[in-house]
Design a protein around this motif. Structure first.
Motif, PDB file in Angstrom:
ATOM      1  N   THR A 129     -37.969  81.591  14.807  1.00  0.00           N
ATOM      2  CA  THR A 129     -36.892  80.886  15.498  1.00  0.00           C
ATOM      3  C   THR A 129     -36.081  80.093  14.479  1.00  0.00           C
ATOM      4  OG1 THR A 129     -38.109  78.831  15.862  1.00  0.00           O
ATOM      5  CG2 THR A 129     -38.452  80.611  17.460  1.00  0.00           C
ATOM      6  N   ASP A 130     -34.993  79.471  14.955  1.00  0.00           N
ATOM      7  CA  ASP A 130     -34.179  78.678  14.027  1.00  0.00           C
ATOM      8  C   ASP A 130     -34.836  77.357  13.661  1.00  0.00           C
ATOM      9  OD1 ASP A 130     -33.821  77.306  16.375  1.00  0.00           O
ATOM     10  OD2 ASP A 130     -31.665  77.612  16.498  1.00  0.00           O
ATOM     11  N   ARG A 131     -35.979  77.048  14.267  1.00  0.00           N
ATOM     12  CA  ARG A 131     -36.758  75.905  13.822  1.00  0.00           C
ATOM     13  C   ARG A 131     -37.787  76.306  12.779  1.00  0.00           C
ATOM     14  NH1 ARG A 131     -35.336  72.101  12.925  1.00  0.00           N
ATOM     15  NH2 ARG A 131     -37.143  70.812  13.332  1.00  0.00           N
ATOM     16  N   VAL A 132     -37.849  77.594  12.464  1.00  0.00           N
ATOM     17  CA  VAL A 132     -38.758  78.100  11.440  1.00  0.00           C
ATOM     18  C   VAL A 132     -37.974  78.493  10.190  1.00  0.00           C
ATOM     19  CG1 VAL A 132     -40.409  79.930  10.856  1.00  0.00           C
ATOM     20  CG2 VAL A 132     -40.445  78.886  13.130  1.00  0.00           C
ATOM     21  N   GLU A 133     -36.891  79.236  10.380  1.00  0.00           N
ATOM     22  CA  GLU A 133     -36.081  79.694   9.253  1.00  0.00           C
ATOM     23  C   GLU A 133     -34.658  79.196   9.428  1.00  0.00           C
ATOM     24  OE1 GLU A 133     -36.995  83.798   7.591  1.00  0.00           O
ATOM     25  OE2 GLU A 133     -37.499  84.071   9.699  1.00  0.00           O
TER      26      GLU A 133
END
Length: 809
Positions: free
Chosen positions: A565-569
């Motif tokens: 997700t955009d909280r990971v990458e």
């Protein structure tokens, strides 16, 4: 393609001679977020810049002006095809011209030093040679389209933690052989018109003031004649920046150049001829891109038009890496039923987070792609597990607009809001709205749920907000910013839940989020940024997995799409681990236990751990595949096209990864590993990754018949021994026959792609560059050609070496 010629240089000198000091210094400072000022007195138009690298956003961060979204840079590198990268560059130049952009802020050619790098997806590879080849193709293509590139981030901007302040301590040999090498190759082979210097410090000097690396090496040794622009808000000191080789300080108008630079000259701290050198380079850029009147640009006529959707689809399928394919699970056999599983199969993640984000006109999800490709009744779908564990920016089901008001509550302008995120930077405001008049922004419209139950709503941003859903005000207060060191992390960070309410599927409700704009005095960049966030009613994770298992049992083949997700990458922060978020690992294990023909598609821009990889029939890495990713996936799964990718970086577990540190201590991050990163480090440490550098399977087989070499050129004969046409990436590694603890066991020295029909032969010819035999001598400060005996190892990957030859040099 024409380059700097006498007519351009003469025009530059003529224009320079007409400018006074104030005009010169004004030209070197951004007039706003994305552009330099026009100087009508010399016929100079305003030079416009825009973020890339997978699309051209333009000067407004909005879906009102959509952009073609290509696959992530890791995907582009996975094609191992500089020619395809060149074609991508031509398309992006076409997009830039359409949007009035002269300068593309791309490509990113920093290396995959650690798999934890949060912006890993935006760079190409762990290998400097592969990075340089792909980057050279990209730059060549963009500039053949008459648009400038800014190769970035110069240099050693390889992680996000404390990137504004970190002092990266990098040995001279590692700098030369690894981190500078892609920049050097691109300068030599593609002659870029721009370079962007990084936020970070290298060996005690911030990069926007690094005279040795910029003036000494980039311009002096390599002969770079383009302009050097700062990363946004990276320039810190007027005198230090100019003498360090920085030409343009962005964004404006509050920069260390402009009036500050003119005053430094008047005070005697700088000489005007020093300013002239920077101005020359900006004027040269303007002449090259056609922004200087009465001067023929470097590209007088643009190339033939490129079909964006078709190229995006081709690039995606050519980038997919098939790392496992037991029992010939792929391609799918005709007539079989398929259970498609995973939240990311329906709500595709096609690009990474941060400044690389663009808004495509449409996105083809895996569900869309397979539904169009398979016969009616052959496809079923189940969510299985959702990687998103927190609220996300309001998107599907929302119809919103932005209403701007002044302090009296009078509407002064409106703007579209295709999603719940507002990002207005500098003068990027709705028509009729100024920062002086703007008091509040209301995101207002309707939301039509696709599921019944208790929906959550929240807010991303800092300041005073009022949130109303279905007529009820749930929040009317100030939301304080999180304690973060990077403003990008604050901007792209987690939303705060503020409301929960029961809603019914298909029944629209009114929603409103009002933000009171407060911009502190004296800030260099005015930004209005906040977001309305939403999360669907949570369902029991075990029940979702159980539904997926039943769907898998009822189908011949199960295709599970797992994702980050955009909280990971994302830009702004590094990763904490390499695990897939949520219950996705549990989902894959459960589905694989129910159906032995389970295919897993990994939708991530950079390596993730795959603890179940030996339990499934096939694993296909799709990266962030761009807007046509779902269509390309259907092409590959059904066998209409072969997956063409090879790994541009090693995939393995975090516990085994040799280089993982990305966080500085006391402001410093030592690159203690020297020249041993990526596969060089894995081999040095004797560790076995999940999948090695260069690995990738196709739908046919190849036999390597012979290799011939004269020490400079390597000619490889090979045959397609399968039953269908295919493409092979022939990889050439160089290995000293006498072990040397100071050098890697082997390194990539060249590669070439070949195509052949079933039973047909092909020849790959690879030229070995002299640099492949050289190391940097730190004592003598020069390149040293290492004579001796070398084995030329040719094969399909770092580990799958098929044929060898020995040379003495």
């Amino acid at each position: 393609m024409a380059d700097t010629g006498t007519h351009i240089e003469a025009a530059v000198e003529t224009a320079l001679g007409k400018l006074d000091l104030d005009a010169k210094t004004r030209l070197l400072a951004g007039q706003d977020m994305w552009s330099l000022p026009a100087l009508p007195e010399i016929g100079l138009a305003s030079l416009v810049m825009s973020d890339g690298p997978i699309g051209v956003r333009g000067v407004r961060w909005t879906a009102d002006d959509p952009s073609v979204a290509l696959p992530s840079p890791t995907a582009l590198a996975a094609t191992w095809d500089p020619g395809l990268a060149r074609r991508a560059g031509v398309l992006l130049a076409q997009e830039a011209r359409r949007k009035g952009v002269h300068v593309l802020l791309a490509p990113t050619v920093n290396l995959h030093r650690s798999p934890l790098g949060g912006r890993h997806f935006e760079a190409y590879s762990e290998d400097p040679y592969l990075t340089g080849r792909i980057g050279s193709g990209y730059v060549t293509g963009v500039q053949e389209g008459g648009v400038a590139t800014t190769v970035k981030h110069f240099v050693a901007n390889d992680a996000e933690t404390d990137r504004f302040t970190v002092n990266n301590l990098v040995g001279e040999r590692a700098l030369r052989e690894l981190y500078l090498a892609p920049f050097e190759a691109i300068v030599e082979n593609a002659r870029p018109w721009g370079i962007m210097t990084a936020y970070n410090t290298v060996n005690g000097t911030t990069m926007t003031e690094h005279h040795h690396l910029v003036n000494g090496i980039l311009r002096g040794e390599w002969g770079f004649d383009g302009f050097n622009v700062s990363d946004w808000m990276a320039a810190r000191d007027t005198v230090g920046a100019l003498r360090g080789g920085l030409d343009v300080a962005m964004p404006g108008p509050g920069t260390v150049y402009g009036e500050s630079l003119a005053q430094a000259v008047r005070d005697g701290r700088l000489d005007e001829p020093e300013v002239d050198e920077a101005v020359r380079r900006v004027l040269r850029l303007a002449a090259r891109v056609g922004a200087l009147a009465d001067v023929e640009p470097a590209v007088p006529a643009p190339p033939a038009p490129v079909h964006g959707e078709a190229l995006a689809r081709e690039l995606a399928r050519r980038s997919f890496v098939l790392v496992r394919n037991e029992r010939a699970a792929l391609p799918l056999r005709p007539g079989r039923t398929v259970a498609l599983i995973g939240a990311a199969a329906r709500d595709a993640r096609v690009l990474g987070g941060g400044s690389a984000t663009v808004f495509p006109a449409h996105v083809v999800s895996p569900l869309d792609g397979l539904a169009a490709a398979l016969p009616e009744g052959a496809l079923s779908y189940a969510v299985g597990a959702d990687p998103t564990t927190e609220l996300a920016v309001a998107d599907r089901g929302f119809t919103l607009r932005a209403v701007c008001r002044d302090a009296a509550g009078t509407v002064i302008g409106t703007g579209s809001a295709p999603s719940g995120q507002i990002q207005w930077t500098g003068t990027d405001l709705p028509d009729g709205v100024t920062h002086d008049s703007l008091h509040s922004v209301e995101l207002t419209g309707t939301f039509t749920p696709r599921a019944s139950g208790r929906h959550s709503f929240g807010i991303k941003g800092a300041g005073a907000f009022t949130l109303t859903v279905a007529g009820t005000t749930y929040f009317d207060d100030a939301q304080q910013p999180a304690d973060v060191s990077d403003p990008f992390e604050a901007f792209f960070g987690s939303p705060v839940p503020r409301a929960e309410t029961e809603l019914t599927a298909g029944e629209p409700v009114d929603v409103s989020l009002t933000y009171v704009v407060r911009l502190p005095d004296g800030i260099p960049l005015k930004v209005v940024a906040f977001a309305l966030a939403h999360q669907e009613p949570p369902r029991d994770p075990d029940a979702l997995i159980a539904e997926a298992v039943e769907a898998a049992r009822a189908a011949d083949t199960a295709v599970v799409v797992v994702a980050t997700t955009d909280r990971v990458e994302s830009e702004g922060f590094d990763r904490a681990d390499l695990r897939l978020p949520g219950r996705q690992d549990d989902l894959v294990r459960a589905v694989a236990a129910a159906n032995p023909d389970t295919v897993v598609v990994v939708n991530s821009g950079s390596p993730v751990e795959l603890p179940w990889r030996e339990d499934v029939a096939a694993v296909l890495l799709s990266w962030f595949p761009g807007q046509e990713g779902g269509a390309a996936l259907a092409d590959v799964l059904t066998g209409a096209h072969e997956p063409g990718g090879r790994l541009p970086t090693t995939w393995g577990s975090l516990a085994d990864a040799p280089v993982t540190r990305v966080a500085p201590s006391d402001g410093e991050l030592p690159y203690e590993e020297g020249v041993f990163i990526g596969y060089r480090a894995w081999e040095k440490e004797g560790r076995t990754p999940a999948y090695v550098f260069g690995h990738g399977l196709g739908y046919t087989d190849w036999t390597y018949d012979s290799v011939e070499t004269d020490g400079t050129t390597v000619a490889v004969r090979l045959r397609n021994t399968g039953d269908r046409a295919g493409r092979e990436v022939v990889q050439v590694y160089l290995a000293p026959t006498e072990p040397d603890a100071g050098r890697p066991a082997r390194w990539l020295a060249g590669f070439a792609g070949v195509e052949a029909g079933p039973g047909k032969s092909a020849e790959a010819v690879v030229t070995l560059p002299r640099r492949a035999f050289e190391i940097w001598d730190e004592a003598a400060h020069r390149w040293f050609f290492v004579k001796g005996s070398y084995e030329i190892q040719v094969g399909r990957s770092l580990a799958d070496r098929r044929i060898t030859a020995t040379i003495n040099v």
